[in-house]
Design a protein around this motif. Structure first.
Motif, PDB file in Angstrom:
ATOM      1  N   LEU A 321      49.076  48.443  77.847  1.00 31.89           N
ATOM      2  CA  LEU A 321      48.327  47.247  77.556  1.00 31.89           C
ATOM      3  C   LEU A 321      46.916  47.419  77.915  1.00 31.89           C
ATOM      4  N   VAL A 322      46.257  46.676  77.289  1.00 30.57           N
ATOM      5  CA  VAL A 322      44.644  46.695  77.452  1.00 30.57           C
ATOM      6  C   VAL A 322      44.276  44.994  77.723  1.00 30.57           C
ATOM      7  N   ALA A 323      43.531  45.145  78.709  1.00 29.31           N
ATOM      8  CA  ALA A 323      43.164  43.411  79.170  1.00 29.31           C
ATOM      9  C   ALA A 323      41.516  43.257  78.769  1.00 29.31           C
ATOM     10  N   LEU A 324      41.207  42.362  78.047  1.00 30.89           N
ATOM     11  CA  LEU A 324      39.894  41.774  77.709  1.00 30.89           C
ATOM     12  C   LEU A 324      39.557  40.940  78.760  1.00 30.89           C
ATOM     13  N   GLY A 325      38.237  40.923  79.114  1.00 33.65           N
ATOM     14  CA  GLY A 325      37.469  39.823  79.865  1.00 33.65           C
ATOM     15  C   GLY A 325      36.306  39.202  78.959  1.00 33.65           C
ATOM     16  N   THR A 326      35.243  39.663  78.953  1.00 30.18           N
ATOM     17  CA  THR A 326      34.069  39.160  78.354  1.00 30.18           C
ATOM     18  C   THR A 326      34.635  39.284  76.741  1.00 30.18           C
ATOM     19  N   GLY A 327      35.213  40.316  76.204  1.00 29.93           N
ATOM     20  CA  GLY A 327      35.462  40.390  74.878  1.00 29.93           C
ATOM     21  C   GLY A 327      36.489  39.213  74.504  1.00 29.93           C
ATOM     22  N   ALA A 328      37.555  38.796  75.317  1.00 26.79           N
ATOM     23  CA  ALA A 328      38.226  37.729  74.798  1.00 26.79           C
ATOM     24  C   ALA A 328      37.536  36.408  74.875  1.00 26.79           C
ATOM     25  N   LEU A 329      36.356  36.074  75.724  1.00 22.30           N
ATOM     26  CA  LEU A 329      35.416  35.206  75.734  1.00 22.30           C
ATOM     27  C   LEU A 329      34.882  34.977  74.349  1.00 22.30           C
ATOM     28  N   ALA A 330      34.238  36.097  73.805  1.00 18.67           N
ATOM     29  CA  ALA A 330      33.464  36.080  72.795  1.00 18.67           C
ATOM     30  C   ALA A 330      34.565  36.095  71.486  1.00 18.67           C
ATOM     31  N   ASN A 331      35.914  36.540  71.756  1.00 18.14           N
ATOM     32  CA  ASN A 331      36.671  36.556  70.586  1.00 18.14           C
ATOM     33  C   ASN A 331      38.110  36.120  70.990  1.00 18.14           C
ATOM     34  N   PRO A 332      38.203  34.823  71.339  1.00 11.15           N
ATOM     35  CA  PRO A 332      39.768  34.203  71.758  1.00 11.15           C
ATOM     36  C   PRO A 332      40.535  34.375  70.852  1.00 11.15           C
ATOM     37  N   ASP A 333      40.246  35.014  69.465  1.00  8.44           N
ATOM     38  CA  ASP A 333      41.375  35.274  68.294  1.00  8.44           C
ATOM     39  C   ASP A 333      41.052  36.947  68.190  1.00  8.44           C
ATOM     40  N   TRP A 334      40.863  37.649  68.945  1.00  4.42           N
ATOM     41  CA  TRP A 334      40.752  39.192  69.088  1.00  4.42           C
ATOM     42  C   TRP A 334      41.880  39.792  68.221  1.00  4.42           C
ATOM     43  N   PRO A 335      43.085  39.589  68.667  1.00  4.13           N
ATOM     44  CA  PRO A 335      44.181  40.128  67.761  1.00  4.13           C
ATOM     45  C   PRO A 335      44.168  39.774  66.548  1.00  4.13           C
ATOM     46  N   ALA A 336      44.304  38.542  66.278  1.00  6.16           N
ATOM     47  CA  ALA A 336      43.901  38.079  64.914  1.00  6.16           C
ATOM     48  C   ALA A 336      42.948  38.735  64.047  1.00  6.16           C
ATOM     49  N   ARG A 337      41.887  38.871  64.683  1.00  7.35           N
ATOM     50  CA  ARG A 337      40.688  39.547  64.091  1.00  7.35           C
ATOM     51  C   ARG A 337      41.286  41.037  63.900  1.00  7.35           C
ATOM     52  N   LEU A 338      41.638  41.859  64.596  1.00 11.00           N
ATOM     53  CA  LEU A 338      42.156  43.090  64.643  1.00 11.00           C
ATOM     54  C   LEU A 338      43.112  43.154  63.239  1.00 11.00           C
ATOM     55  N   LYS A 339      44.199  42.011  63.224  1.00  7.35           N
ATOM     56  CA  LYS A 339      45.183  42.029  62.278  1.00  7.35           C
ATOM     57  C   LYS A 339      44.478  41.984  61.018  1.00  7.35           C
ATOM     58  N   ALA A 340      43.618  41.128  60.585  1.00  7.52           N
ATOM     59  CA  ALA A 340      42.873  40.876  59.477  1.00  7.52           C
ATOM     60  C   ALA A 340      41.675  41.787  59.274  1.00  7.52           C
ATOM     61  N   ASN A 341      41.558  42.638  60.146  1.00  9.82           N
ATOM     62  CA  ASN A 341      40.216  43.679  59.891  1.00  9.82           C
ATOM     63  C   ASN A 341      38.901  42.962  59.922  1.00  9.82           C
ATOM     64  N   ASP A 342      38.794  41.850  60.393  1.00  6.98           N
ATOM     65  CA  ASP A 342      37.601  41.119  60.712  1.00  6.98           C
ATOM     66  C   ASP A 342      36.937  41.743  61.766  1.00  6.98           C
ATOM     67  N   ASP A 343      35.640  41.550  61.518  1.00  7.67           N
ATOM     68  CA  ASP A 343      34.610  42.057  62.536  1.00  7.67           C
ATOM     69  C   ASP A 343      34.622  41.385  63.990  1.00  7.67           C
ATOM     70  N   ILE A 344      34.405  42.367  65.292  1.00  9.74           N
ATOM     71  CA  ILE A 344      34.551  41.905  66.474  1.00  9.74           C
ATOM     72  C   ILE A 344      33.039  41.344  66.941  1.00  9.74           C
ATOM     73  N   ALA A 345      33.129  40.093  67.379  1.00  7.58           N
ATOM     74  CA  ALA A 345      31.669  39.341  68.083  1.00  7.58           C
ATOM     75  C   ALA A 345      31.426  40.231  69.381  1.00  7.58           C
ATOM     76  N   ALA A 346      30.085  40.653  69.398  1.00  3.11           N
ATOM     77  CA  ALA A 346      29.816  41.156  70.860  1.00  3.11           C
ATOM     78  C   ALA A 346      29.747  39.843  71.833  1.00  3.11           C
ATOM     79  N   PHE A 347      29.723  40.089  72.979  1.00  2.00           N
ATOM     80  CA  PHE A 347      29.736  38.907  74.091  1.00  2.00           C
ATOM     81  C   PHE A 347      28.404  38.672  74.139  1.00  2.00           C
ATOM     82  N   ASN A 348      27.913  37.278  74.191  1.00  2.00           N
ATOM     83  CA  ASN A 348      26.589  36.980  74.481  1.00  2.00           C
ATOM     84  C   ASN A 348      26.488  36.337  75.892  1.00  2.00           C
ATOM     85  N   PRO A 349      25.601  36.958  76.849  1.00  2.00           N
ATOM     86  CA  PRO A 349      25.540  36.222  78.261  1.00  2.00           C
ATOM     87  C   PRO A 349      24.825  34.707  77.935  1.00  2.00           C
ATOM     88  N   ALA A 350      24.448  34.411  76.937  1.00  2.00           N
ATOM     89  CA  ALA A 350      23.687  33.083  76.844  1.00  2.00           C
ATOM     90  C   ALA A 350      24.898  32.049  76.743  1.00  2.00           C
TER      91      ALA A 350
END
Length: 373
Positions: A321-350
């Motif tokens: 399994l893979v665990a996401l930190g800031t990637g999950a903050l930027a993409n709380p729907d990360w798995p859904a984005r993968l399933k839909a072939n949507d873009d993955i947002a970069a984490f913004n420190p702002a």
């Protein structure tokens, strides 16, 4: 194509069936009102990870006793009925949204930014300074007092009592935080442990407390209740630390945790990515060793929000399994984005412009015009 990634395949940990291999990593959010009780905002924060398709969420670390465990002023705990009730609402919301959730159990030891008098393996002042943003306390950590055997027993009891509360609250399991420089890692690390008793000296002795906590929890909860352990080389106050004997240290540590009854091993990379934190000086993969040696499911962490990189870790047999930190903050729907072939947002420190709490994050998202679940 994202949807072809092995990340989206299901997996079983002990008897826990997960819809995919994407995990929300534990992230400190210090979002209570000082009483350690989870808030409605925290419920929303955790619920949307399940709504976004993550198979498993591991919560931020909760303190396990009110004596020496608490790391930060507004950190949540699992030490009384009110805190337990607050977490019950989060568990219900997560399960209703189709997700699974594990509570991380944490003892700060010498790295507390809340307590004035701390305890650790030995009376050795921690490296570097306190984390900005998580407490008004700043500067160097004070030197802790070395724990006596009675205090060690009390710490173990705190872990066990919190795990029992977690099971009653409906969690799918607990994760023992033996990583990132906190108490159990302070016992494990050579330069923070100069004890001469059964908890010091050899790697096996220094890993003893983590193993004892694991075994004590396993004997106190139902067999299907997950008990995982998180370990790391790097620490919040020492990103570049590597285990001195590489794979040899790993063999002892992983074997000790398996024998204690761990259901999975979560190998974390603190701050600088998988190839920095998860490999030995010789470039060998410690998560892969843990997987091969123990046969347990392994969670890997460290900059794996890039689907191609996450897939490399899974298909290369480094982890299950893979665990996401800031990637999950930027993409709380990360798995859904993968399933839909949507873009993955970069984490913004702002995102932390207003602070590091969940409420601060929601304020920033609203001002940034982000549409969230």
């Amino acid at each position: 194509m994202y949807r072809e990634c092995s990340i989206l395949e299901n997996v079983v940990v002990n008897q826990l069936h997960l819809n995919n291999r994407a995990v929300v990593a534990p992230m400190t959010r210090v979002s209570t009102r000082g009483d350690g009780v989870p808030t409605e905002q925290m419920e929303k924060y955790y619920r949307r990870y399940a709504e976004g398709g993550f198979g498993l969420t591991i919560t931020e670390g909760v303190y396990t006793d009110r004596t020496f465990a608490q790391a930060y002023p507004n950190q949540p705990g699992m030490t009384n009925a009110q805190q337990q009730k607050g977490w019950e609402a989060i568990v219900r919301a997560t399960h209703k949204a189709g997700g699974k959730i594990i509570l991380q159990l944490m003892h700060a030891g010498a790295l507390s930014q809340h307590l004035s008098h701390t305890r650790s393996a030995s009376s050795i002042q921690p490296l570097r300074g306190m984390l900005a943003g998580y407490s008004k306390k700043q500067g160097r950590f004070p030197a802790p007092q070395a724990m006596n055997l009675a205090e060690i027993d009390d710490a173990i009891k705190g872990f066990v009592d919190s795990a029992i509360r977690a099971e009653k609250a409906g969690f799918d399991g607990v994760e023992i935080h033996a990583a990132n420089g906190y108490l159990l890692d302070q016992f494990l690390t050579d330069y923070t442990n100069d004890r001469e008793d059964q908890y010091g000296g050899s790697v096996k002795n220094r890993c003893r407390l983590s193993a004892e906590v694991t075994a004590a929890i396993k004997s106190s909860v139902a067999s299907h209740f997950i008990v995982g352990v998180r370990v790391s080389q790097g620490k919040v106050n020492d990103f570049d630390y590597l285990w001195p004997n590489g794979l040899n240290d790993g063999e002892v540590i992983f074997d000790s945790l398996k024998n204690a009854g761990a259901d999975y091993i979560h190998f974390a990379s603190e701050g600088k990515g998988f190839d920095h934190g998860c490999l030995t000086r010789a470039g060998e993969s410690l998560p892969k060793l843990a997987r091969d040696l123990t046969g347990l499911p392994v969670i890997a962490n460290g900059g794996l929000d890039n689907p191609a990189e996450a897939n490399r870790i899974l298909t290369g047999s480094h982890a299950d399994l893979v665990a996401l930190g800031t990637g999950a903050l930027a993409n709380p729907d990360w798995p859904a984005r993968l399933k839909a072939n949507d873009d993955i947002a970069a984490f913004n420190p702002a995102m932390f412009t207003f602070g590091v709490t969940v409420e601060d994050q929601f304020t920033w998202e609203e001002e940034a015009g982000l549409v969230r679940l």
